[in-house]
Scaffold this motif. Sequence first.
Motif, PDB file in Angstrom:
ATOM      1  N   ILE A 362       0.861  -1.179   0.000  1.00 41.07           N
ATOM      2  CA  ILE A 362       0.000   0.000   0.000  1.00 41.07           C
ATOM      3  C   ILE A 362       0.902   1.236   0.000  1.00 41.07           C
ATOM      4  O   ILE A 362       1.844   1.311   0.798  1.00 41.07           O
ATOM      5  CB  ILE A 362      -0.924  -0.012   1.246  1.00 41.07           C
ATOM      6  N   ASP A 363       0.628   2.143  -0.906  1.00 40.82           N
ATOM      7  CA  ASP A 363       1.448   3.355  -1.121  1.00 40.82           C
ATOM      8  C   ASP A 363       2.733   3.019  -1.885  1.00 40.82           C
ATOM      9  O   ASP A 363       3.051   1.863  -2.110  1.00 40.82           O
ATOM     10  CB  ASP A 363       1.808   4.057   0.202  1.00 40.82           C
ATOM     11  N   LYS A 364       3.444   4.079  -2.206  1.00 42.69           N
ATOM     12  CA  LYS A 364       4.665   3.909  -3.006  1.00 42.69           C
ATOM     13  C   LYS A 364       5.673   3.014  -2.275  1.00 42.69           C
ATOM     14  O   LYS A 364       5.615   2.871  -1.046  1.00 42.69           O
ATOM     15  CB  LYS A 364       5.278   5.276  -3.302  1.00 42.69           C
ATOM     16  N   THR A 365       6.564   2.420  -3.053  1.00 45.01           N
ATOM     17  CA  THR A 365       7.561   1.542  -2.430  1.00 45.01           C
ATOM     18  C   THR A 365       8.906   1.695  -3.135  1.00 45.01           C
ATOM     19  O   THR A 365       8.960   1.878  -4.353  1.00 45.01           O
ATOM     20  CB  THR A 365       7.099   0.064  -2.441  1.00 45.01           C
ATOM     21  N   THR A 387       6.404  -5.371 -18.276  1.00 43.92           N
ATOM     22  CA  THR A 387       7.456  -5.457 -19.299  1.00 43.92           C
ATOM     23  C   THR A 387       8.051  -4.084 -19.611  1.00 43.92           C
ATOM     24  O   THR A 387       8.917  -3.967 -20.470  1.00 43.92           O
ATOM     25  CB  THR A 387       6.889  -6.061 -20.605  1.00 43.92           C
ATOM     26  N   THR A 388       7.566  -3.066 -18.899  1.00 45.20           N
ATOM     27  CA  THR A 388       8.024  -1.704 -19.183  1.00 45.20           C
ATOM     28  C   THR A 388       9.282  -1.348 -18.392  1.00 45.20           C
ATOM     29  O   THR A 388       9.293  -1.476 -17.157  1.00 45.20           O
ATOM     30  CB  THR A 388       6.919  -0.681 -18.807  1.00 45.20           C
ATOM     31  N   LEU A 389      10.291  -0.913 -19.111  1.00 43.59           N
ATOM     32  CA  LEU A 389      11.508  -0.447 -18.430  1.00 43.59           C
ATOM     33  C   LEU A 389      11.236   0.950 -17.872  1.00 43.59           C
ATOM     34  O   LEU A 389      10.931   1.883 -18.606  1.00 43.59           O
ATOM     35  CB  LEU A 389      12.667  -0.401 -19.425  1.00 43.59           C
ATOM     36  N   LEU A 390      11.331   1.062 -16.537  1.00 46.91           N
ATOM     37  CA  LEU A 390      11.018   2.334 -15.895  1.00 46.91           C
ATOM     38  C   LEU A 390      12.254   3.184 -15.654  1.00 46.91           C
ATOM     39  O   LEU A 390      12.209   4.403 -15.709  1.00 46.91           O
ATOM     40  CB  LEU A 390      10.349   2.085 -14.537  1.00 46.91           C
ATOM     41  N   PHE A 391      13.350   2.497 -15.348  1.00 46.96           N
ATOM     42  CA  PHE A 391      14.505   3.258 -14.884  1.00 46.96           C
ATOM     43  C   PHE A 391      15.774   2.431 -15.035  1.00 46.96           C
ATOM     44  O   PHE A 391      15.751   1.209 -14.871  1.00 46.96           O
ATOM     45  CB  PHE A 391      14.288   3.619 -13.401  1.00 46.96           C
ATOM     46  N   ASN A 403       6.131   4.617  -7.766  1.00 54.61           N
ATOM     47  CA  ASN A 403       5.005   5.414  -7.292  1.00 54.61           C
ATOM     48  C   ASN A 403       3.924   5.528  -8.367  1.00 54.61           C
ATOM     49  O   ASN A 403       3.306   6.577  -8.527  1.00 54.61           O
ATOM     50  CB  ASN A 403       5.508   6.802  -6.859  1.00 54.61           C
ATOM     51  N   LYS A 404       3.725   4.448  -9.112  1.00 55.45           N
ATOM     52  CA  LYS A 404       2.678   4.415 -10.137  1.00 55.45           C
ATOM     53  C   LYS A 404       1.316   4.328  -9.466  1.00 55.45           C
ATOM     54  O   LYS A 404       1.180   3.664  -8.429  1.00 55.45           O
ATOM     55  CB  LYS A 404       2.868   3.174 -11.025  1.00 55.45           C
ATOM     56  N   ARG A 405       0.317   4.954 -10.110  1.00 56.31           N
ATOM     57  CA  ARG A 405      -1.053   4.777  -9.630  1.00 56.31           C
ATOM     58  C   ARG A 405      -1.474   3.335  -9.968  1.00 56.31           C
ATOM     59  O   ARG A 405      -1.296   2.894 -11.113  1.00 56.31           O
ATOM     60  CB  ARG A 405      -1.959   5.768 -10.349  1.00 56.31           C
ATOM     61  N   SER A 406      -1.983   2.599  -8.990  1.00 61.36           N
ATOM     62  CA  SER A 406      -2.295   1.189  -9.260  1.00 61.36           C
ATOM     63  C   SER A 406      -3.323   0.616  -8.292  1.00 61.36           C
ATOM     64  O   SER A 406      -3.346   0.966  -7.107  1.00 61.36           O
ATOM     65  CB  SER A 406      -1.013   0.353  -9.138  1.00 61.36           C
ATOM     66  N   ILE A 407      -4.179  -0.257  -8.825  1.00 57.76           N
ATOM     67  CA  ILE A 407      -5.005  -1.134  -7.981  1.00 57.76           C
ATOM     68  C   ILE A 407      -4.966  -2.485  -8.682  1.00 57.76           C
ATOM     69  O   ILE A 407      -5.764  -2.730  -9.574  1.00 57.76           O
ATOM     70  CB  ILE A 407      -6.478  -0.669  -7.887  1.00 57.76           C
ATOM     71  N   GLY A 408      -4.026  -3.334  -8.330  1.00 59.61           N
ATOM     72  CA  GLY A 408      -3.973  -4.637  -8.990  1.00 59.61           C
ATOM     73  C   GLY A 408      -2.629  -5.316  -8.842  1.00 59.61           C
ATOM     74  O   GLY A 408      -1.732  -4.832  -8.143  1.00 59.61           O
ATOM     75  N   PHE A 409      -2.515  -6.481  -9.512  1.00 56.93           N
ATOM     76  CA  PHE A 409      -1.292  -7.279  -9.451  1.00 56.93           C
ATOM     77  C   PHE A 409      -0.295  -6.826 -10.513  1.00 56.93           C
ATOM     78  O   PHE A 409      -0.675  -6.559 -11.640  1.00 56.93           O
ATOM     79  CB  PHE A 409      -1.623  -8.755  -9.684  1.00 56.93           C
ATOM     80  N   HIS A 410       0.962  -6.759 -10.127  1.00 55.89           N
ATOM     81  CA  HIS A 410       2.014  -6.376 -11.072  1.00 55.89           C
ATOM     82  C   HIS A 410       3.264  -7.180 -10.797  1.00 55.89           C
ATOM     83  O   HIS A 410       3.469  -7.661  -9.684  1.00 55.89           O
ATOM     84  CB  HIS A 410       2.343  -4.886 -10.944  1.00 55.89           C
ATOM     85  N   ARG A 411       4.100  -7.298 -11.825  1.00 52.99           N
ATOM     86  CA  ARG A 411       5.417  -7.910 -11.626  1.00 52.99           C
ATOM     87  C   ARG A 411       6.455  -6.816 -11.637  1.00 52.99           C
ATOM     88  O   ARG A 411       6.414  -5.925 -12.504  1.00 52.99           O
ATOM     89  CB  ARG A 411       5.724  -8.889 -12.747  1.00 52.99           C
ATOM     90  N   ILE A 430       3.588  -8.396  -6.989  1.00 55.90           N
ATOM     91  CA  ILE A 430       3.016  -7.648  -5.860  1.00 55.90           C
ATOM     92  C   ILE A 430       1.555  -7.309  -6.153  1.00 55.90           C
ATOM     93  O   ILE A 430       1.161  -7.166  -7.314  1.00 55.90           O
ATOM     94  CB  ILE A 430       3.803  -6.338  -5.580  1.00 55.90           C
ATOM     95  N   LEU A 431       0.769  -7.198  -5.075  1.00 58.88           N
ATOM     96  CA  LEU A 431      -0.563  -6.621  -5.187  1.00 58.88           C
ATOM     97  C   LEU A 431      -0.382  -5.169  -4.737  1.00 58.88           C
ATOM     98  O   LEU A 431      -0.092  -4.902  -3.567  1.00 58.88           O
ATOM     99  CB  LEU A 431      -1.552  -7.373  -4.288  1.00 58.88           C
ATOM    100  N   PHE A 432      -0.501  -4.270  -5.698  1.00 57.94           N
ATOM    101  CA  PHE A 432      -0.049  -2.896  -5.475  1.00 57.94           C
ATOM    102  C   PHE A 432      -1.243  -1.953  -5.417  1.00 57.94           C
ATOM    103  O   PHE A 432      -1.984  -1.819  -6.395  1.00 57.94           O
ATOM    104  CB  PHE A 432       0.897  -2.520  -6.623  1.00 57.94           C
ATOM    105  N   LEU A 433      -1.440  -1.327  -4.261  1.00 60.16           N
ATOM    106  CA  LEU A 433      -2.525  -0.359  -4.088  1.00 60.16           C
ATOM    107  C   LEU A 433      -1.910   1.004  -3.824  1.00 60.16           C
ATOM    108  O   LEU A 433      -1.371   1.260  -2.743  1.00 60.16           O
ATOM    109  CB  LEU A 433      -3.429  -0.752  -2.903  1.00 60.16           C
TER     110      LEU A 433
END
Length: 438
Positions: A362-365, A387-391, A403-411, A430-433
């Motif tokens: 929950i919140d940015k990580t 699959t997106t290269l962020l940094f 710190n992406k806006r998210s409600i869901g599962f991500h790798r 992660i389940l990212f909220l």
Amino acid sequence: MHTTVLKIWCISIITLLVFVQTVPSKTIAPQQQQSKYEQNALVHTDEKIQDILLKINETLVKNFMEYLILNIGVRYTGTSGCQNASHYIYEQFEDMGLQVRYHNWSAKINRSNPTLVTSQNVEATQQGSDPEYDDVIIFNAHYDTAKGTVGANDDGSGTVAVLAAAYVLSQYRFNRTMKFVTFSGEEQGLFGSDAYVRELYDQRTPVLVEFNADGIGRATTSEYGRKIRLSYTEDTGWIIDIMKEMTNEYGLNFTFTTFWKVNRFLPIGFSDYYPFTRFGYESISVWEAEGDPNYHSPRDNISNINFSYLVNTTRHIAATMAILADMQVEVPQVHIANPRAGKIISNDTIRKNTKYVTSLIIDKTNIYAEVTQGIYPIDRVEFYYGTTLLFTDTEEPYEYMLNKRSIGFHRIKVVVYDEQGNSATDQMRILFLNIKTK
Ligand SMILES: [Zn+2]
């Protein structure tokens, strides 16, 4: 309707598996590593490895097997047979002069029966001699059996291999620490190994690689008697190269085939390697090449064990461990040290442990990649979200604030590259909220 749904489900799963298996997430340069390996490792360890191979013999392996199968017998988790086996293994490790402990675990192992079953893994540690080599090598098997079978092959063979490897390797000194572990609760759902890996992970023990052996004693033809199947995680190519080179160098002349490449996100696992792979560890499982028709039946008896084959499968694991334990790792390694798996996390602080692997965040990580350099300097670490290269980070500490806006599962995935282009990967789900993005 059920069959249609099932069909669609099956087709999607198969498509997904095929897709996941065919997308290579990393590349290594085996030729480069092989030649370096020749120069560095084998030459220095030659006699030691030769000795180790010779000491792993049929008498040694047979003695352990006969006690386990003929004196103890069925080792179904929660029964006295299982407990007796754990005591026997404990005593063997103790006699070898290793540091031994029971690792107790309890779980509701039967869905239809809510009783809590308590059992114990047995762990032996052989302390490494050089504190600079701080990552450990683990060799494990399960000593429990299915109901109504003495489990000579499943997994008496793996248990005996762990004991024989420990017996021989404990007579030498190595730079790295080795752990020999036998699990219970495997047959009901990998309960012992799951509890063990969670402890290992929470203690942040660095692990170079985990070897699993479950069914390594059956070969009924001379062709199968020279073959081993391997299933492994993505960054173990250099270790498998060592195994292949070792088998030829020392005249064992085995061939290895790929059983499967491990997908860390698969919802099921087939043996104790599974919890290790889910928590991001590198893992190699060794399997006999021939299928076992006596699987989970009373016929899985000592008479169906090919002892000279079991000696050789054990030799391959033990000698590979011995080579690895003394050598400088040439490829880079990477682990996601933050966020942690199996937790509820808010504000980048762990609030609670869960029984899952996927963390609720929950919140940015802050994604922190712990990098170990091989022989070449680190060039960069890439941070992926799906699959997106962020940094891309080129300087320590290697980290990125997600710190992406998210409600869901991500790798999330991190990939490290050294200046020679060697790479390594770690990933987690992660389940990212995260509603706010400030
Ligand atoms: Zn098994």
